[in-house]
Scaffold this active site. Structure first.
Site, PDB file in Angstrom:
ATOM      1  CB  THR A  63     -31.044 -11.133  39.436  1.00  0.00           C
ATOM      2  OG1 THR A  63     -32.171 -10.992  40.309  1.00  0.00           O
ATOM      3  CG2 THR A  63     -30.710 -12.601  39.298  1.00  0.00           C
ATOM      4  CD  GLU A  65     -26.112  -5.882  38.915  1.00  0.00           C
ATOM      5  OE1 GLU A  65     -25.942  -5.450  37.760  1.00  0.00           O
ATOM      6  OE2 GLU A  65     -27.241  -6.172  39.371  1.00  0.00           O
ATOM      7  CB  ILE A  89     -40.694 -11.107  36.689  1.00  0.00           C
ATOM      8  CG1 ILE A  89     -40.696 -11.422  38.193  1.00  0.00           C
ATOM      9  CG2 ILE A  89     -42.088 -11.298  36.092  1.00  0.00           C
ATOM     10  CD1 ILE A  89     -41.508 -10.471  39.046  1.00  0.00           C
ATOM     11  CD  GLU A  92     -44.389  -6.270  26.396  1.00  0.00           C
ATOM     12  OE1 GLU A  92     -43.953  -5.569  25.454  1.00  0.00           O
ATOM     13  OE2 GLU A  92     -45.428  -6.005  27.014  1.00  0.00           O
ATOM     14  CB  THR A  93     -36.972  -7.642  25.672  1.00  0.00           C
ATOM     15  OG1 THR A  93     -36.480  -7.556  27.018  1.00  0.00           O
ATOM     16  CG2 THR A  93     -37.815  -6.413  25.337  1.00  0.00           C
ATOM     17  CG  HIS A  95     -33.243  -7.631  30.347  1.00  0.00           C
ATOM     18  ND1 HIS A  95     -31.998  -7.058  30.243  1.00  0.00           N
ATOM     19  CD2 HIS A  95     -33.573  -7.568  31.661  1.00  0.00           C
ATOM     20  CE1 HIS A  95     -31.588  -6.660  31.438  1.00  0.00           C
ATOM     21  NE2 HIS A  95     -32.537  -6.963  32.314  1.00  0.00           N
TER      22      HIS A  95
END
Length: 162
Positions: A63, A65, A89, A92-93, A95
């Site tokens: 995504t 890119e 989606i 846990e981070t 990101h």
């Protein structure tokens, strides 16, 4: 909070896409989801008159890119609108936040730089089931919604030159 069906719209409110050219950039990450989004977009464009020759689909790794892939379309292909399709989606981070922020800002920048519609068709969900629900599941298909938006935005731009 209820989510509307992304595939429900007033068909008569959508102009003909017969003479419009579209680029679709699809992220390969979460491909089960993104390929369903791409199928929805292509089918909706065709339903409104776009031909196979006027729909080009290209793939990027993820995504993040998508904006660069979309920029390549703007610079190297004769298209009226570019649809960006991806799926991020929540994990846990943080990101998730960085990817979503980057692709959103990238899409905004492209719209303004090239003065043509770059349509944000990226799912940003809490889990995989929410993504499936929005990629042809119980909440319809975000690809359909992105295609309708692309058609309407190209039509709007064409009407300014009249």
């Amino acid at each position: 909070m209820a989510t509307k069906d992304l595939s429900q719209y007033d068909i008569e409110s959508v102009p003909s896409a017969e003479n419009m050219r579209f680029g679709i950039v699809v992220a390969e990450w979460n491909f089960e989801i993104t390929s369903a989004l791409a199928n929805g977009a292509v089918n909706t464009l065709k339903k409104h008159g776009a031909t196979d020759e006027n729909i080009r689909v290209k793939y990027v790794p993820g995504t993040f890119e998508l904006p660069l892939g979309a920029q390549y379309f703007a610079e190297m292909e004769n298209v009226d609108a570019i649809i960006l399709l991806g799926c991020v989606i929540q994990g846990e981070t943080r990101h998730f936040d960085y990817i979503c922020d980057g692709v959103t800002q990238g899409t905004i920048d492209l719209n303004l730089k090239y003065n043509k519609p770059f349509i944000f068709g990226v799912l940003t969900t809490n889990d995989e089931q929410q993504a499936k629900d929005r990629a042809g599941g119980k909440h319809g298909n975000k690809g359909d919604e992105a295609a309708v938006t692309a058609i309407k935005m190209v039509h709007l731009k064409q009407n300014f030159s009249d």
